[in-house]
Design a protein around this motif. Structure first.
Motif, PDB file in Angstrom:
ATOM      1  N   GLY A   1       0.803  -1.215   0.000  1.00  0.00           N
ATOM      2  CA  GLY A   1       0.000   0.000   0.000  1.00  0.00           C
ATOM      3  C   GLY A   1       0.834   1.262   0.000  1.00  0.00           C
ATOM      4  O   GLY A   1       0.551   2.205  -0.751  1.00  0.00           O
ATOM      5  N   THR A   2       1.881   1.305   0.818  1.00  0.00           N
ATOM      6  CA  THR A   2       2.714   2.508   0.855  1.00  0.00           C
ATOM      7  C   THR A   2       3.582   2.614  -0.394  1.00  0.00           C
ATOM      8  O   THR A   2       3.827   3.718  -0.883  1.00  0.00           O
ATOM      9  CB  THR A   2       3.611   2.513   2.099  1.00  0.00           C
ATOM     10  N   ALA A   3       4.059   1.480  -0.920  1.00  0.00           N
ATOM     11  CA  ALA A   3       4.936   1.509  -2.091  1.00  0.00           C
ATOM     12  C   ALA A   3       4.212   1.974  -3.339  1.00  0.00           C
ATOM     13  O   ALA A   3       4.803   2.618  -4.209  1.00  0.00           O
ATOM     14  CB  ALA A   3       5.544   0.130  -2.329  1.00  0.00           C
TER      15      ALA A   3
ATOM     16  N   VAL B   1     -15.927   3.265   6.932  1.00  0.00           N
ATOM     17  CA  VAL B   1     -16.555   3.770   5.714  1.00  0.00           C
ATOM     18  C   VAL B   1     -17.417   2.651   5.177  1.00  0.00           C
ATOM     19  O   VAL B   1     -16.913   1.573   4.817  1.00  0.00           O
ATOM     20  CB  VAL B   1     -15.515   4.202   4.669  1.00  0.00           C
ATOM     21  N   GLU B   2     -18.719   2.882   5.173  1.00  0.00           N
ATOM     22  CA  GLU B   2     -19.687   1.877   4.747  1.00  0.00           C
ATOM     23  C   GLU B   2     -19.453   0.542   5.454  1.00  0.00           C
ATOM     24  O   GLU B   2     -19.450  -0.535   4.847  1.00  0.00           O
ATOM     25  CB  GLU B   2     -19.666   1.712   3.229  1.00  0.00           C
ATOM     26  N   GLY B   3     -19.203   0.638   6.774  1.00  0.00           N
ATOM     27  CA  GLY B   3     -19.133  -0.555   7.603  1.00  0.00           C
ATOM     28  C   GLY B   3     -17.771  -1.210   7.703  1.00  0.00           C
ATOM     29  O   GLY B   3     -17.614  -2.189   8.441  1.00  0.00           O
ATOM     30  N   ARG B   4     -16.789  -0.731   6.976  1.00  0.00           N
ATOM     31  CA  ARG B   4     -15.455  -1.343   7.012  1.00  0.00           C
ATOM     32  C   ARG B   4     -14.445  -0.390   7.639  1.00  0.00           C
ATOM     33  O   ARG B   4     -14.421   0.795   7.321  1.00  0.00           O
ATOM     34  CB  ARG B   4     -14.972  -1.715   5.609  1.00  0.00           C
ATOM     35  N   THR B   5     -13.578  -0.932   8.486  1.00  0.00           N
ATOM     36  CA  THR B   5     -12.475  -0.134   9.008  1.00  0.00           C
ATOM     37  C   THR B   5     -11.334  -0.161   7.987  1.00  0.00           C
ATOM     38  O   THR B   5     -11.295  -0.997   7.079  1.00  0.00           O
ATOM     39  CB  THR B   5     -11.953  -0.703  10.343  1.00  0.00           C
ATOM     40  N   ILE B   6     -10.391   0.750   8.161  1.00  0.00           N
ATOM     41  CA  ILE B   6      -9.251   0.793   7.247  1.00  0.00           C
ATOM     42  C   ILE B   6      -8.387  -0.459   7.409  1.00  0.00           C
ATOM     43  O   ILE B   6      -7.777  -0.943   6.446  1.00  0.00           O
ATOM     44  CB  ILE B   6      -8.427   2.069   7.467  1.00  0.00           C
TER      45      ILE B   6
ATOM     46  N   VAL C   1      -7.176  -3.137   4.271  1.00  0.00           N
ATOM     47  CA  VAL C   1      -5.813  -3.498   3.868  1.00  0.00           C
ATOM     48  C   VAL C   1      -5.567  -4.993   3.957  1.00  0.00           C
ATOM     49  O   VAL C   1      -4.561  -5.486   3.430  1.00  0.00           O
ATOM     50  CB  VAL C   1      -4.761  -2.744   4.694  1.00  0.00           C
ATOM     51  N   THR C   2      -6.447  -5.749   4.610  1.00  0.00           N
ATOM     52  CA  THR C   2      -6.284  -7.198   4.655  1.00  0.00           C
ATOM     53  C   THR C   2      -7.065  -7.901   3.549  1.00  0.00           C
ATOM     54  O   THR C   2      -6.947  -9.123   3.404  1.00  0.00           O
ATOM     55  CB  THR C   2      -6.735  -7.757   6.018  1.00  0.00           C
TER      56      THR C   2
ATOM     57  N   LEU D   1      -2.863  -4.919   0.649  1.00  0.00           N
ATOM     58  CA  LEU D   1      -2.122  -3.669   0.822  1.00  0.00           C
ATOM     59  C   LEU D   1      -1.228  -3.685   2.048  1.00  0.00           C
ATOM     60  O   LEU D   1      -0.281  -2.900   2.132  1.00  0.00           O
ATOM     61  CB  LEU D   1      -3.093  -2.487   0.906  1.00  0.00           C
ATOM     62  N   ASN D   2      -1.493  -4.579   3.010  1.00  0.00           N
ATOM     63  CA  ASN D   2      -0.638  -4.632   4.199  1.00  0.00           C
ATOM     64  C   ASN D   2       0.510  -5.625   4.048  1.00  0.00           C
ATOM     65  O   ASN D   2       1.254  -5.853   4.997  1.00  0.00           O
ATOM     66  CB  ASN D   2      -1.459  -4.947   5.447  1.00  0.00           C
TER      67      ASN D   2
END
Length: 778
Positions: free
Chosen positions: A119-121, A296-301, A305-306, A348-349
């Motif tokens: 995700g960061t890359a 956001v719409e029921g999902r955490t960040i 990322v998983t 992304l993680n």
């Protein structure tokens, strides 16, 4: 660190006749083994440079064209900026014209930093943080509040790493021993070392008493005490020093530093005594509790990322929040680019150090897809690595997208499926090392197919199905494997044969073969493409064990000590201390290395060079190729201690390497084959090879198959992770995983002989076994 030849200013001559602005012109390239090459490369086109391994492809593409482009570009920046950019020496070439700014997208890892993720890359996580800072409920702060690399967002318990390290005291300390006998089992704390003396000389302990007999206070002081001066130390104790217990010293020296700078054996020792567990504060999510409550719409960040990238992209397409519409669109576009390059199975993680070379290169490509710049030169190093032929069509579309944006794309590549996308093809050869460095073909793809060159033959030939596969002598049973995405896999890997495990990228091949198999079969030998451990002085000669016999031979013939022929000992140049270069420390600027003017870079003193064997000095011998040196020592009457290891280097296709080439300069495929060369004299084992065709032309692959078959004939069991149709077709047994990647993979699709696969309705590999490489689907 920069290395310079001090060539002096070089006037750029006028362009040669015929040079036009629509072509990159290289005149008189002599870098490494290139033989005064002059070549033109069309702009705004895809050009593939191919040829047998060691023919000079990288010397032309990376060491000449890309290096000079980046060197000249860096010269346009102010001195303050230049000194913080990579330094490129001027390549050995007469001149180059119409050179665009080069972007090198290679296979080097994205770093060993645990804070770097997919995700960061790709900056997808940056966009995701922006989305949550604007649209999540409850509101917890701006974008940094969702960053595990920012103090306002990182979990305070693990500092944003998602895991905490614990020292296993029972592995670090042997309580049955005394301090004098080496109770602290870490290499840098062993008897005789400086750190060992700190505890011996502190006067706080009975040095001869086993640690199991320590009182609670003594045990606590040994492990945890710090910040005080011992009241009655022995004379060896530094007067101004404060006592520091074993654990705080260990954490300070080895856990709170960049381990990239530690010796390889110390890093391995750290892994033996340190255990990592999920952070109890954030559950591995890396973030503060406040960030983990926002949705956001029921999902955490953390949930986002998983998710696999393709699933996350699908979920975000359904987000309909007008204020963040443009952010969502940009994020979905970035995620779809990852899917397009065959990385939709990643999350992304996923930490970037865990990516393979091919995955890392494709992640870098995704970063460049979002650029609005044009007129650039993109230089790619075998982007097909790690991809099944079924996946390469998407890679080809990405390469075309880079070209169609007004850029020039230059690839080093062997895969026929990637060569198909080329507008122009350059083949180097005819051989490797000194036998290469010449242009065999320079033209369009149709002409290449008809040419009488190794690549022309490879484009015309079909894979050859092994007519009589061997019969297994037994089996290695794997039952209910669930590592990573493996879906309760039960499979038998036959013994005494050559087995290829194939499948699309992300299907679970490495999880099965390099993850599960070693647990079931502890005697397995894994020959992969990881870095060869050693110092910057390590060479093929030292790695294969022939350096000491060479020194002894020189000593015996000349009646002197072997140490005289060691650049690290008596024979080393006194000015550069056997390094061949002089390092100049420029204080706050980057240090600079220049070739030692006393030894000319040879590393040896005149006393060593005064002695010869059959007319050659030690420098002459170490500067020769493995193939040449094998013939030389055979004629010199060597008893096999030198000749046999060198012949094994030749057998694995590395006969072009010079004996003194730093192993740090080897490619991933070369690293794997040099490890293989060291294993060829051992029989009866179970060998695992992870994509051994990396860096190999088809002509080299056929030779590799002969080596693998030879191992099996000597009684070994060989298991190969591979996509190359020639390797799959030449196997005795094939296990195909899939059918897709990530959660769509992890199952055994087919298992049987290559001929069995041809008739299997679900096999994606069958399509490429029964068709010419150049005619497979795009």
């Amino acid at each position: 660190m920069a290395t310079t030849r001090n060539p002096g200013p070089r006037r750029q001559p006028d362009p040669p006749l015929g040079a036009t602005r629509d072509r990159i012109t290289v005149v008189g390239a002599r870098e490494n083994n290139l033989k005064n090459l002059t070549v033109e490369i069309p702009k705004d086109a895809v050009t593939v440079v191919t040829g047998v391994s060691g023919s000079g492809k990288s010397s032309l593409v990376f060491d000449t064209i890309a290096a000079e482009s980046q060197r000249q570009l860096n010269e346009t920046f102010p001195a303050f900026v230049r000194n913080r950019l990579p330094h490129h020496r001027q390549p050995d070439v007469d001149t180059m014209h119409n050179l665009p700014p080069a972007i090198v997208v290679d296979q080097r890892p994205l770093g060993r930093n645990a804070r770097s993720t997919v995700g960061t890359a790709t900056e997808a996580y940056t966009l995701l943080r922006l989305l949550y800072s604007r649209a999540s409920t409850p509101f917890v702060g701006y974008s940094p509040a969702f960053s595990f690399n920012d103090p306002s967002g990182m979990c305070p318990r693990c500092q944003g790493l998602g895991a905490v390290d614990d020292i296993d005291i029972d592995r670090l300390i042997d309580r049955d021993r005394s301090l004098i006998d080496g109770a602290i089992r870490f290499p840098t704390f062993l008897p005789g070392t400086v750190r060992w003396k700190r505890y011996i000389d502190c006067g706080l302990f009975d040095n001869h008493k086993p640690l199991r007999d320590y009182t609670d206070d003594e045990w606590h002081t040994l492990l945890h005490g710090e910040g005080f001066k011992p009241p009655d130390p022995s004379p060896g104790w530094p007067p101004s020093s404060h006592y520091e217990g074993v654990l705080p010293r260990f954490r300070r020296m080895y856990l709170a530093v960049n381990q990239d700078k530690l010796p390889a054996h110390v890093v391995d020792a750290i892994d033996d005594v340190v255990t990592r567990r999920v952070c109890p504060g954030c559950g591995g999510a890396r973030l503060t509790q406040a960030a983990l409550t926002a949705t956001v719409e029921g999902r955490t960040i953390a949930e986002c990322v998983t998710m696999e990238v393709r699933d996350l992209a699908a979920a975000l397409r359904r987000v309909d929040i007008p204020p963040v519409k443009t952010v969502v669109a940009a994020l979905v576009d970035r995620l779809e680019a990852l899917v397009d390059v065959g990385l939709g199975y990643l999350t992304l993680n996923r930490e970037t150090p865990s990516l393979s070379g091919g995955e890392a290169q494709r992640v870098k490509l995704v970063r460049h897809l979002g650029s609005s710049l044009s007129g650039l030169l993109y230089v790619l190093d075998e982007p097909s690595i790690g991809l099944h032929p079924h996946d390469i069509g998407r890679l080809n579309r990405l390469i075309r997208r880079l070209r169609d944006k007004g850029n020039t794309v230059l690839l080093v590549e062997h895969d026929p499926e990637v060569i198909r996308v080329a507008d122009h093809l350059i083949e180097l050869g005819p051989g490797a090392g000194t036998a290469g460095g010449e242009i065999l073909y320079n033209g369009d793809l149709d002409g290449a197919r008809a040419s009488n060159t190794p690549t022309g033959a490879a484009l015309r030939q079909r894979p050859v199905i092994k007519p009589r596969p061997r019969t297994a002598t037994g089996g290695i049973e794997i039952t209910h494997a669930r590592r990573h995405n493996l879906a309760d896999v039960t499979v038998s890997i036959p013994r005494g044969v050559l087995t290829v495990v194939t499948g699309v990228a992300g299907s679970g091949k490495s999880s099965l073969v390099t993850g599960v198999l070693p647990r079931v079969c502890p005697d397995v030998v894994i020959v992969d493409q990881s870095a060869v451990h050693g110092s910057r002085r390590s060479t093929p000669a030292s790695f294969t064990g022939v350096l000491d016999p060479i020194r002894r031979l020189f000593a015996r013939v000349n009646g002197v000590r072997p140490a005289l022929f060691s650049a690290n000992s008596e024979g080393g140049c006194p000015r550069c201390r056997g390094l061949g270069v002089i390092e100049t420390d420029l204080a706050f600027l980057e240090s600079v290395s220049t070739v030692c003017d006393e030894c000319g870079g040879s590393r040896y003193a005149p006393a060593a060079l005064a002695h010869t064997v059959h007319g050659r000095t030690i420098v002459d011998v170490l500067g020769s190729t493995a193939a040449d040196a094998a013939g030389f020592f055979d004629a010199a009457g060597d008893d096999g201690a030198i000749v046999e290891p060198l012949r094994r280097l030749v057998d694995v296709g590395l006969g072009y390497l010079t004996l003194d080439q730093p192993v740090s300069t080897l490619s991933g495929g070369e690293r794997q084959r040099i490890k293989l060369a060291r294993e060829l004299d051992v029989t009866g084992q179970v060998y695992v090879f992870d994509e051994p065709t990396t860096g190999l032309h088809r002509a080299d692959t056929i030779r590799l198959m002969e080596i693998l078959d030879g191992l099996v004939d000597q009684g070994a069991t060989v298991v190969v992770i591979e996509h190359d149709p020639d390797v799959v077709a030449g196997a005795d047994w094939v296990i195909e995983l899939g059918p897709g990647a990530g959660h769509d993979g992890g199952r055994v699709v087919a298992a049987g002989t290559p001929a069995d696969l041809l008739a299997h309705p679900r096999s994606l590999s069958a399509e490429y076994l029964g068709a010419p490489p150049g005619d497979a689907a795009n």
